[in-house]
Design a protein around this motif. Structure first.
Motif, PDB file in Angstrom:
ATOM      1  N   LEU A  54      53.188  38.615 -46.339  1.00  0.00           N
ATOM      2  CA  LEU A  54      52.061  39.283 -46.984  1.00  0.00           C
ATOM      3  C   LEU A  54      52.523  40.472 -47.833  1.00  0.00           C
ATOM      4  N   ARG A  55      53.491  41.209 -47.336  1.00  0.00           N
ATOM      5  CA  ARG A  55      53.948  42.419 -48.027  1.00  0.00           C
ATOM      6  C   ARG A  55      54.658  42.130 -49.342  1.00  0.00           C
ATOM      7  N   VAL A  56      55.210  40.926 -49.494  1.00  0.00           N
ATOM      8  CA  VAL A  56      55.824  40.580 -50.790  1.00  0.00           C
ATOM      9  C   VAL A  56      54.826  39.920 -51.726  1.00  0.00           C
ATOM     10  N   GLY A  57      53.570  39.801 -51.287  1.00  0.00           N
ATOM     11  CA  GLY A  57      52.528  39.305 -52.175  1.00  0.00           C
ATOM     12  C   GLY A  57      52.040  37.909 -51.908  1.00  0.00           C
ATOM     13  N   GLY A  58      52.471  37.285 -50.802  1.00  0.00           N
ATOM     14  CA  GLY A  58      51.919  35.984 -50.456  1.00  0.00           C
ATOM     15  C   GLY A  58      50.415  36.072 -50.282  1.00  0.00           C
ATOM     16  N   GLY A  59      49.693  35.040 -50.686  1.00  0.00           N
ATOM     17  CA  GLY A  59      48.232  35.120 -50.688  1.00  0.00           C
ATOM     18  C   GLY A  59      47.590  34.898 -49.336  1.00  0.00           C
ATOM     19  N   LYS A  60      47.964  33.805 -48.665  1.00  0.00           N
ATOM     20  CA  LYS A  60      47.412  33.472 -47.357  1.00  0.00           C
ATOM     21  C   LYS A  60      48.549  33.137 -46.401  1.00  0.00           C
ATOM     22  N   GLY A 264      67.476  44.303 -47.925  1.00  0.00           N
ATOM     23  CA  GLY A 264      68.566  45.268 -47.899  1.00  0.00           C
ATOM     24  C   GLY A 264      68.179  46.628 -48.439  1.00  0.00           C
ATOM     25  N   GLN A 265      67.478  46.653 -49.561  1.00  0.00           N
ATOM     26  CA  GLN A 265      67.065  47.934 -50.138  1.00  0.00           C
ATOM     27  C   GLN A 265      66.068  48.648 -49.228  1.00  0.00           C
ATOM     28  N   SER A 266      65.221  47.890 -48.553  1.00  0.00           N
ATOM     29  CA  SER A 266      64.287  48.503 -47.606  1.00  0.00           C
ATOM     30  C   SER A 266      65.047  49.116 -46.440  1.00  0.00           C
ATOM     31  N   GLY A 267      66.111  48.421 -45.987  1.00  0.00           N
ATOM     32  CA  GLY A 267      66.941  48.996 -44.937  1.00  0.00           C
ATOM     33  C   GLY A 267      67.544  50.319 -45.354  1.00  0.00           C
ATOM     34  N   ARG A 268      67.997  50.393 -46.580  1.00  0.00           N
ATOM     35  CA  ARG A 268      68.576  51.642 -47.073  1.00  0.00           C
ATOM     36  C   ARG A 268      67.530  52.748 -47.142  1.00  0.00           C
ATOM     37  N   ARG A 269      66.329  52.392 -47.555  1.00  0.00           N
ATOM     38  CA  ARG A 269      65.251  53.390 -47.658  1.00  0.00           C
ATOM     39  C   ARG A 269      64.867  53.924 -46.285  1.00  0.00           C
ATOM     40  N   VAL A 270      64.662  53.010 -45.339  1.00  0.00           N
ATOM     41  CA  VAL A 270      64.259  53.432 -43.991  1.00  0.00           C
ATOM     42  C   VAL A 270      65.366  54.258 -43.347  1.00  0.00           C
ATOM     43  N   ALA A 271      66.607  53.909 -43.626  1.00  0.00           N
ATOM     44  CA  ALA A 271      67.729  54.659 -43.050  1.00  0.00           C
ATOM     45  C   ALA A 271      67.711  56.124 -43.477  1.00  0.00           C
ATOM     46  N   THR A 272      67.209  56.401 -44.673  1.00  0.00           N
ATOM     47  CA  THR A 272      67.195  57.788 -45.148  1.00  0.00           C
ATOM     48  C   THR A 272      66.123  58.615 -44.457  1.00  0.00           C
ATOM     49  N   ALA A 286      56.858  47.442 -44.846  1.00  0.00           N
ATOM     50  CA  ALA A 286      56.046  48.445 -45.539  1.00  0.00           C
ATOM     51  C   ALA A 286      56.724  48.945 -46.801  1.00  0.00           C
ATOM     52  N   GLU A 287      58.047  48.809 -46.874  1.00  0.00           N
ATOM     53  CA  GLU A 287      58.782  49.255 -48.071  1.00  0.00           C
ATOM     54  C   GLU A 287      58.714  48.246 -49.215  1.00  0.00           C
ATOM     55  N   PHE A 288      58.416  46.986 -48.905  1.00  0.00           N
ATOM     56  CA  PHE A 288      58.481  45.944 -49.944  1.00  0.00           C
ATOM     57  C   PHE A 288      57.579  46.236 -51.145  1.00  0.00           C
ATOM     58  N   PRO A 289      56.305  46.605 -50.949  1.00  0.00           N
ATOM     59  CA  PRO A 289      55.455  46.819 -52.134  1.00  0.00           C
ATOM     60  C   PRO A 289      55.974  47.923 -53.061  1.00  0.00           C
ATOM     61  N   ARG A 290      56.670  48.917 -52.500  1.00  0.00           N
ATOM     62  CA  ARG A 290      57.213  50.004 -53.313  1.00  0.00           C
ATOM     63  C   ARG A 290      58.378  49.530 -54.175  1.00  0.00           C
ATOM     64  N   LEU A 291      59.038  48.472 -53.753  1.00  0.00           N
ATOM     65  CA  LEU A 291      60.198  47.954 -54.468  1.00  0.00           C
ATOM     66  C   LEU A 291      59.853  46.832 -55.448  1.00  0.00           C
ATOM     67  N   LEU A 292      58.701  46.221 -55.250  1.00  0.00           N
ATOM     68  CA  LEU A 292      58.296  45.121 -56.126  1.00  0.00           C
ATOM     69  C   LEU A 292      57.821  45.643 -57.470  1.00  0.00           C
ATOM     70  N   PRO A 293      58.015  44.879 -58.537  1.00  0.00           N
ATOM     71  CA  PRO A 293      57.533  45.309 -59.859  1.00  0.00           C
ATOM     72  C   PRO A 293      56.021  45.378 -59.874  1.00  0.00           C
ATOM     73  N   GLN A 294      55.523  46.342 -60.601  1.00  0.00           N
ATOM     74  CA  GLN A 294      54.068  46.539 -60.681  1.00  0.00           C
ATOM     75  C   GLN A 294      53.452  45.640 -61.753  1.00  0.00           C
TER      76      GLN A 294
END
Length: 294
Positions: A54-60, A264-272, A286-294
């Motif tokens: 869901l967090r990467v944008g899957g619909g159902k 991987g990028q979410s892991g780096r973000r949470v680690a900080t 929870a980090e995925f939407p922040r990393l996805l293109p708008q």
């Protein structure tokens, strides 16, 4: 012979955009994901996979698990549907599960099998039954215990060639290939490429570095999101992210590449914010939407 790997970095991400969902988008047009797994011992595994999709944008999203866990799982992820499956005496998915999933299997765009299943026999029984169903357009993601039994079902998996993704760590790759784990660690890229061609699948060979190999010989390399990702449930999150991207219309290699990069990028973000060791897999989506293109 293994070709040179392409770095899975911001340059690759920019050159391989995800499908765009603009005005008029509905949850149906963003695709359907079905996730099958879990057990009485690991009742919450699909929460990680389903939420990531869901967090990467899957619909159902539909999460199908043992009856004793289904209600609680549905309450944990109210945005997704929960399907109760027959449960055997050991708390694993039992015989007759596919009959409960018949409609889901025919309508989903991406199907994940494996997270949270604790028995090789249960995984093999489930996967064998699923492969007998009509899933002509579905892309199949095999994770965890489902990978370990795939070697014996190679013939049945042939109908999913070019619609198949494996997400093994080195131990699961050893079961899939019959190779020694040490050999896999020393020759990750070559073995990933060989196995991808053999199965007609995108192979996501996880480790401190991750190699992603496609059947046509394409090879990606991701340098890793930090040792904090070596934690329970991390792979369940990755499988869900890949499936969610598939449901949106991304090609298998693109979905796998983006899924690994987001994970991987979410892991780096949470680690900080949490620290390099000790953060939880459920904190990643929870980090995925922040990393996805708008």
């Amino acid at each position: 012979m293994t070709g040179e790997a392409t770095a899975l970095d911001s340059t690759w991400i920019a050159a391989n955009p995800l499908p765009v969902h603009g005005a008029g988008t509905t949850k149906n047009s963003r695709g359907r994901v079905t996730v099958v797994g879990g057990s009485r011992l690991v009742p919450g595994a699909l929460r990680l996979t389903g939420e990531a999709a869901l967090r990467v944008g899957g619909g159902k999203v539909q999460m199908a698990t043992v009856a004793s866990a289904a209600l609680g799982l549905g309450l944990m992820v109210p945005e997704a549907a929960s399907v109760a499956l027959p449960e055997d005496a050991d708390g694993e998915i039992g015989a007759g599960a596919v009959e409960c999933l018949e409609r889901s299997l025919k309508t989903c765009d991406a199907l994940v099998i494996g997270p949270g299943i604790g028995s090789a026999d249960a995984a093999a029984q489930l996967l064998r039954a699923v492969l007998e169903q009509a899933c002509e357009d579905t892309i199949l993601v095999l994770d965890a215990m489902a990978i370990g039994c795939a070697r014996d079902l190679k013939g049945a998996l042939a109908r999913f060639r070019d619609r198949l993704i494996f997400t093994p760590h080195h131990g699961e790759m050893a079961l899939l290939t019959g190779r020694d784990e040490t050999a896999i660690a020393e020759n990750s890229a070559a073995i990933a490429c060989e196995t991808a061609a053999d199965y007609g699948a995108v192979m996501v060979l996880k480790g401190s570095d991750t190699h992603i190999a496609a059947p046509d010989g394409a090879l990606l390399h991701y340098g890793g999101g930090g040792s904090g990702l070596a934690t329970g449930g991390s792979g369940d999150v990755l499988a869900g992210a890949i499936a969610g991207l598939l449901s949106r219309g991304a090609a298998p290699l693109v979905a796998a590449g983006w899924g690994v990069w987001l994970h991987g990028q979410s892991g780096r973000r949470v680690a900080t914010t949490r620290g390099p060791i000790g953060f939880l897999a459920r904190e990643l989506p929870a980090e995925f939407p922040r990393l996805l293109p708008q």
